[in-house]
Design an enzyme around this catalytic site. Structure first.
Site, PDB file in Angstrom:
ATOM      1  CG  ASN A   8      -1.766   1.209   1.360  1.00 37.24           C
ATOM      2  OD1 ASN A   8      -1.848   2.006   0.422  1.00 37.24           O
ATOM      3  ND2 ASN A   8      -2.419   1.373   2.501  1.00 37.24           N
ATOM      4  CD1 TRP A   9       4.200   1.288  -2.392  1.00 38.13           C
ATOM      5  CD2 TRP A   9       3.957   1.916  -4.532  1.00 38.13           C
ATOM      6  NE1 TRP A   9       5.076   0.554  -3.159  1.00 38.13           N
ATOM      7  CE2 TRP A   9       4.950   0.917  -4.469  1.00 38.13           C
ATOM      8  CE3 TRP A   9       3.638   2.466  -5.776  1.00 38.13           C
ATOM      9  CZ2 TRP A   9       5.624   0.457  -5.608  1.00 38.13           C
ATOM     10  CZ3 TRP A   9       4.295   2.018  -6.908  1.00 38.13           C
ATOM     11  CH2 TRP A   9       5.289   1.016  -6.815  1.00 38.13           C
ATOM     12  CE  LYS A  10      -0.365   3.442   4.606  1.00 36.33           C
ATOM     13  NZ  LYS A  10      -0.331   3.604   6.047  1.00 36.33           N
ATOM     14  CG  HIS A  97      -6.100   2.047   4.852  1.00 38.04           C
ATOM     15  ND1 HIS A  97      -5.690   3.069   5.672  1.00 38.04           N
ATOM     16  CD2 HIS A  97      -5.101   1.142   4.843  1.00 38.04           C
ATOM     17  CE1 HIS A  97      -4.474   2.781   6.133  1.00 38.04           C
ATOM     18  NE2 HIS A  97      -4.094   1.617   5.640  1.00 38.04           N
ATOM     19  CD  GLU A 168      -3.953  -2.212   7.444  1.00 37.62           C
ATOM     20  OE1 GLU A 168      -2.852  -2.539   7.016  1.00 37.62           O
ATOM     21  OE2 GLU A 168      -4.478  -1.119   7.217  1.00 37.62           O
ATOM     22  N   GLY A 174       1.991   2.621  10.926  1.00 36.87           N
ATOM     23  CA  GLY A 174       2.962   3.705  10.770  1.00 36.87           C
ATOM     24  C   GLY A 174       3.635   4.122  12.066  1.00 36.87           C
ATOM     25  CB  SER A 213       4.627  -1.324  12.501  1.00 32.91           C
ATOM     26  OG  SER A 213       4.182   0.017  12.636  1.00 32.91           O
ATOM     27  N   GLY A 234       2.620  -0.967   4.510  1.00 32.26           N
ATOM     28  CA  GLY A 234       2.734   0.442   4.150  1.00 32.26           C
ATOM     29  C   GLY A 234       4.198   0.823   3.979  1.00 32.26           C
ATOM     30  N   GLY A 235       4.771   1.418   5.021  1.00 29.67           N
ATOM     31  CA  GLY A 235       6.139   1.950   4.977  1.00 29.67           C
ATOM     32  C   GLY A 235       7.163   0.998   4.379  1.00 29.67           C
TER      33      GLY A 235
HETATM   34  P1  PGA Z   1       2.491   0.519   7.859  1.00 26.23           P
HETATM   35  O1  PGA Z   1       1.067   0.727   7.160  1.00 26.23           O
HETATM   36  O2  PGA Z   1       3.029  -0.806   7.343  1.00 26.23           O
HETATM   37  O3  PGA Z   1       3.316   1.697   7.405  1.00 26.23           O
HETATM   38  O4  PGA Z   1       2.278   0.494   9.320  1.00 26.23           O
HETATM   39  C1  PGA Z   1       0.183  -0.331   6.983  1.00 26.23           C
HETATM   40  C2  PGA Z   1      -1.086   0.154   6.317  1.00 26.23           C
HETATM   41  O5  PGA Z   1      -1.553   1.253   6.608  1.00 26.23           O
HETATM   42  O6  PGA Z   1      -1.643  -0.543   5.450  1.00 26.23           O
END
Ligand code: PGA
Length: 257
Positions: A8-10, A97, A168, A174, A213, A234-235
């Protein structure tokens, strides 16, 4: 149970970065021997084309969207429909999300409409659920399972074969602090039981991903849990070396190569 890793590159990346990312990622990525596609890239809408060109044409990789509207077309400025995504070759769409729920007011009823629109167009929805804060496991159960029931309202047992769930917890997204394996295990087991109640025929086969995370370092332990099929990342998905390492470690933890 199949493995699945969703990037998920946001609201990140750029055209130049995607091409550089793909050069590195494709050198390190191997598709599964059985031909199954277990990696999905979900870029911002604007980069779906570039992601398709550079990454999603490869064996083993699918294209995903970060959101989708429930109507086919019409006067809805800024929105993109499932029919449009399908036309672009999108296989999966993230719906509900926590950032959409928290910052853009999306509720469970919206999420179920989005998920249903996906299913109508043969796009697999990744329905996200998760508690805002953690105080004790009973409170988390109640919050997450009620979100799950309402977000899946109107989805049939047949359609459940195309469904993906992501647990999640907001407090883990994050923050660099993933949920403990104990919490993940209890919540995933609870989600699995609920899915089997909602969909007696197919609920047991719905992949349940963990997100919050995840890193190459913690993924093996998380995926060693019985009811965790993969991760919504995400990250750690923004760096091709890190993401491919996470995929390799997650696959090995399930004994897949
Ligand atoms: P994160 O994000 O891995 O940066 O914690 C996960 C997400 O929001 O899908």
């Amino acid at each position: 149970m199949q493995t699945l890793f969703i990037a998920n590159w946001k609201m990140n990346m750029s055209f130049a970065k995607i091409s550089a990312y793909a050069d590195i990622f494709r050198k390190q990525f191997r598709a599964l021997k059985d031909g199954r596609r277990d990696v999905v890239f979900a870029p911002p809408f604007l980069y779906l084309g570039a992601t398709q060109d550079y990454l999603a044409f490869s064996d083993g990789i699918s294209l995903g969207a970060q959101n989708v509207h429930w109507l086919e077309s019409g006067a809805h400025t800024g929105e993109v429909s499932a029919a449009m995504l399908l036309e672009y070759g999108v296989d999966n769409a993230i719906v509900g999300h926590s950032e959409r729920r928290q910052f853009y007011g999306e509720n469970n009823a919206d999420v179920s409409k989005r998920a249903k629109a996906c299913l109508k167009h043969e796009i697999k929805p990744i329905v996200c659920v998760g508690e805002k804060e953690f105080s004790n496991i009973e409170i988390s159960y109640t919050e997450v399972l009620s979100q799950l029931q309402s977000s899946l309202e109107g989805i049939t047992d047949e359609e459940a074969t195309k469904l993906i769930i992501a647990y999640e917890p907001l407090w883990a997204i994050g923050t660099g602090k993933a949920a403990t394996t104990e919490i993940i295990s209890l919540l995933h087991d609870g989600i699995r039981v609920e899915l089997s109640k909602l969909f007696p025929k197919n609920g047991n086969t719905v992949p349940v991903l963990y997100g919050g995370s995840t890193t190459p370092e913690n993924i093996a332990e998380i995926m060693s849990l019985e009811n965790v099929s993969g991760a919504l990342v995400g990250g750690a998905s923004l760096n091709p070396d890190v993401f491919s390492q996470l995929i390799n470690n997650g696959r090995s933890s399930k004994g897949i190569d």
